[in-house]
Motif scaffolding. Structure first.
Motif, PDB file in Angstrom:
ATOM      1  N   ILE A  50       0.841  -1.203   0.000  1.00 39.86           N
ATOM      2  CA  ILE A  50       0.000   0.000   0.000  1.00 39.86           C
ATOM      3  C   ILE A  50       0.873   1.249   0.000  1.00 39.86           C
ATOM      4  CG2 ILE A  50      -1.621   1.350   1.415  1.00 39.86           C
ATOM      5  CD1 ILE A  50      -2.960  -1.365   2.100  1.00 39.86           C
ATOM      6  N   ASN A  51       1.977   1.230   0.745  1.00 43.60           N
ATOM      7  CA  ASN A  51       2.916   2.361   0.701  1.00 43.60           C
ATOM      8  C   ASN A  51       3.464   2.548  -0.706  1.00 43.60           C
ATOM      9  OD1 ASN A  51       3.074   3.694   3.186  1.00 43.60           O
ATOM     10  ND2 ASN A  51       4.389   2.126   4.061  1.00 43.60           N
ATOM     11  N   GLY A  52       3.819   1.449  -1.363  1.00 41.26           N
ATOM     12  CA  GLY A  52       4.318   1.525  -2.742  1.00 41.26           C
ATOM     13  C   GLY A  52       3.270   2.080  -3.687  1.00 41.26           C
ATOM     14  N   VAL A 112      22.214   2.493   8.684  1.00 37.90           N
ATOM     15  CA  VAL A 112      21.405   2.902   7.530  1.00 37.90           C
ATOM     16  C   VAL A 112      19.935   2.624   7.821  1.00 37.90           C
ATOM     17  CG1 VAL A 112      20.878   2.424   5.099  1.00 37.90           C
ATOM     18  CG2 VAL A 112      23.266   2.618   5.846  1.00 37.90           C
ATOM     19  N   TYR A 113      19.646   1.414   8.296  1.00 36.78           N
ATOM     20  CA  TYR A 113      18.266   1.025   8.615  1.00 36.78           C
ATOM     21  C   TYR A 113      17.658   1.983   9.637  1.00 36.78           C
ATOM     22  CZ  TYR A 113      14.305  -1.373  10.680  1.00 36.78           C
ATOM     23  OH  TYR A 113      13.049  -1.672  11.166  1.00 36.78           O
ATOM     24  N   TYR A 114      18.361   2.228  10.727  1.00 35.23           N
ATOM     25  CA  TYR A 114      17.802   3.080  11.779  1.00 35.23           C
ATOM     26  C   TYR A 114      17.675   4.539  11.330  1.00 35.23           C
ATOM     27  CZ  TYR A 114      17.466  -0.723  15.042  1.00 35.23           C
ATOM     28  OH  TYR A 114      17.096  -1.887  15.643  1.00 35.23           O
ATOM     29  N   PHE A 115      18.559   5.007  10.478  1.00 33.89           N
ATOM     30  CA  PHE A 115      18.422   6.349   9.920  1.00 33.89           C
ATOM     31  C   PHE A 115      17.156   6.438   9.068  1.00 33.89           C
ATOM     32  CE2 PHE A 115      18.888   9.340   6.425  1.00 33.89           C
ATOM     33  CZ  PHE A 115      19.086  10.518   7.126  1.00 33.89           C
ATOM     34  N   ILE A 116      16.979   5.453   8.191  1.00 33.19           N
ATOM     35  CA  ILE A 116      15.782   5.440   7.333  1.00 33.19           C
ATOM     36  C   ILE A 116      14.524   5.321   8.181  1.00 33.19           C
ATOM     37  CG2 ILE A 116      14.533   4.154   5.539  1.00 33.19           C
ATOM     38  CD1 ILE A 116      17.339   3.426   4.379  1.00 33.19           C
ATOM     39  N   THR A 119      13.872   8.704  10.170  1.00 37.35           N
ATOM     40  CA  THR A 119      13.374   9.780   9.304  1.00 37.35           C
ATOM     41  C   THR A 119      11.976   9.447   8.787  1.00 37.35           C
ATOM     42  OG1 THR A 119      14.526   8.864   7.373  1.00 37.35           O
ATOM     43  CG2 THR A 119      15.664  10.602   8.635  1.00 37.35           C
ATOM     44  N   HIS A 120      11.723   8.171   8.518  1.00 38.30           N
ATOM     45  CA  HIS A 120      10.390   7.729   8.077  1.00 38.30           C
ATOM     46  C   HIS A 120       9.352   8.047   9.158  1.00 38.30           C
ATOM     47  CE1 HIS A 120       7.238   5.168   6.402  1.00 38.30           C
ATOM     48  NE2 HIS A 120       7.111   4.666   7.617  1.00 38.30           N
ATOM     49  N   ILE A 121       9.651   7.693  10.396  1.00 35.96           N
ATOM     50  CA  ILE A 121       8.707   7.917  11.498  1.00 35.96           C
ATOM     51  C   ILE A 121       8.476   9.407  11.721  1.00 35.96           C
ATOM     52  CG2 ILE A 121       8.391   7.697  13.996  1.00 35.96           C
ATOM     53  CD1 ILE A 121       9.867   4.948  13.741  1.00 35.96           C
ATOM     54  N   LEU A 122       9.551  10.172  11.816  1.00 29.69           N
ATOM     55  CA  LEU A 122       9.409  11.612  12.080  1.00 29.69           C
ATOM     56  C   LEU A 122       8.646  12.325  10.963  1.00 29.69           C
ATOM     57  CD1 LEU A 122      12.932  12.406  13.587  1.00 29.69           C
ATOM     58  CD2 LEU A 122      10.746  12.158  14.810  1.00 29.69           C
ATOM     59  N   LEU A 123       8.971  11.984   9.722  1.00 31.72           N
ATOM     60  CA  LEU A 123       8.270  12.641   8.613  1.00 31.72           C
ATOM     61  C   LEU A 123       6.836  12.145   8.464  1.00 31.72           C
ATOM     62  CD1 LEU A 123      11.165  12.966   6.039  1.00 31.72           C
ATOM     63  CD2 LEU A 123      10.069  14.784   7.374  1.00 31.72           C
ATOM     64  N   SER A 124       6.562  10.907   8.875  1.00 30.74           N
ATOM     65  CA  SER A 124       5.173  10.423   8.822  1.00 30.74           C
ATOM     66  C   SER A 124       4.298  11.203   9.797  1.00 30.74           C
ATOM     67  CB  SER A 124       5.095   8.918   9.100  1.00 30.74           C
ATOM     68  OG  SER A 124       5.372   8.628  10.450  1.00 30.74           O
ATOM     69  N   LEU A 158       6.006  11.524  -0.391  1.00 27.00           N
ATOM     70  CA  LEU A 158       6.634  10.533  -1.264  1.00 27.00           C
ATOM     71  C   LEU A 158       7.775   9.833  -0.525  1.00 27.00           C
ATOM     72  CD1 LEU A 158       6.727   9.236  -4.074  1.00 27.00           C
ATOM     73  CD2 LEU A 158       8.296  11.076  -4.759  1.00 27.00           C
ATOM     74  N   TYR A 159       8.595  10.575   0.194  1.00 22.41           N
ATOM     75  CA  TYR A 159       9.683   9.990   0.982  1.00 22.41           C
ATOM     76  C   TYR A 159       9.129   8.994   2.000  1.00 22.41           C
ATOM     77  CZ  TYR A 159      13.690   9.451   4.051  1.00 22.41           C
ATOM     78  OH  TYR A 159      14.708   8.914   4.808  1.00 22.41           O
ATOM     79  N   VAL A 160       8.080   9.370   2.702  1.00 21.47           N
ATOM     80  CA  VAL A 160       7.485   8.479   3.705  1.00 21.47           C
ATOM     81  C   VAL A 160       6.954   7.215   3.046  1.00 21.47           C
ATOM     82  CG1 VAL A 160       5.582   8.226   5.361  1.00 21.47           C
ATOM     83  CG2 VAL A 160       6.995  10.292   5.377  1.00 21.47           C
ATOM     84  N   ALA A 161       6.285   7.347   1.927  1.00 17.27           N
ATOM     85  CA  ALA A 161       5.746   6.175   1.230  1.00 17.27           C
ATOM     86  C   ALA A 161       6.859   5.240   0.755  1.00 17.27           C
ATOM     87  CB  ALA A 161       4.866   6.616   0.058  1.00 17.27           C
ATOM     88  N   VAL A 162       7.871   5.799   0.143  1.00 19.18           N
ATOM     89  CA  VAL A 162       8.977   4.985  -0.385  1.00 19.18           C
ATOM     90  C   VAL A 162       9.783   4.356   0.750  1.00 19.18           C
ATOM     91  CG1 VAL A 162      11.159   5.070  -1.672  1.00 19.18           C
ATOM     92  CG2 VAL A 162       9.122   6.199  -2.587  1.00 19.18           C
ATOM     93  N   THR A 163      10.092   5.129   1.787  1.00 17.33           N
ATOM     94  CA  THR A 163      10.863   4.559   2.895  1.00 17.33           C
ATOM     95  C   THR A 163      10.064   3.536   3.680  1.00 17.33           C
ATOM     96  OG1 THR A 163      10.332   6.445   4.326  1.00 17.33           O
ATOM     97  CG2 THR A 163      12.469   6.492   3.149  1.00 17.33           C
TER      98      THR A 163
END
Length: 177
Positions: A50-52, A112-116, A119-124, A158-163
């Motif tokens: 669904i994110n994709g 890398v995983y924790y950075f993504i 940022t995914h959580i904060l931007l969501s 878009l960043y949140v969806a892709v990440t």
């Protein structure tokens, strides 16, 4: 006051309320487990998909509006919002019924995983009011203001969806079902 301004004013309380309640509810419900619930391991690949789909909808919606296909743009954006709501319901259901999975990667991939993920959580959290404001400005036919905030909302959403997809792909090898 114009009717367009009154539409924005009418929804401003809802925007603030939802922008606070949704992240707080998700944070709280993340730690609430339904006793004796059947785990729902089928949900992560579904909500990652669904994110994709949301990411594709957003890109096509921008293409549509830039090519004067306003009705298509509106329909795609409503569908993207619907997908995000569906994601949210499934995400909450999953975390209320299923034990959390720890990322098992080591070395630099872990950072890398924790950075993504971070940022995914904060931007969501940040995109909730942005999406709602952008939508309400379109609803109020304040297209100058809509376009201005959409230029911020689009890349972040878009960043949140892709990440969301990337996070799923990175953690999926560590699911224990």
């Amino acid at each position: 006051m114009s009717s367009n301004s009154s539409i924005e004013k009418k929804y401003s309380r809802w925007i603030v309320l939802l922008s606070v309640v949704i992240p707080v509810a998700v944070a709280v419900l993340f730690f609430v487990k339904i006793p004796n619930a059947t785990p729902l391991p089928v949900l992560p690949p579904i909500y990652a998909t669904i994110n994709g789909i949301t990411a594709v909808l957003l890109v096509v919606a921008v293409w549509a509006v830039k090519n004067g296909k306003i009705q298509l743009h509106q329909n795609l954006m409503k569908t993207a919002i619907g997908c995000s709501l569906l994601f949210l319901v499934m995400y909450i259901a999953y975390h209320m019924t299923t034990p959390s999975t720890k990322f098992g990667g080591e070395g630099s991939i872990k950072y890398v995983y924790y950075f993504i993920l971070l940022t995914h959580i904060l931007l969501s959290i940040a995109i909730i009011p942005l999406v709602l404001i952008t939508y309400v400005r379109a609803l109020a036919e304040r297209f100058d203001k809509h376009k201005k905030i959409a230029k911020i909302t689009f890349p972040l959403w878009l960043y949140v969806a892709v990440t969301g997809v990337v996070v799923y792909l990175m953690i999926s090898p560590y699911y224990n079902f």
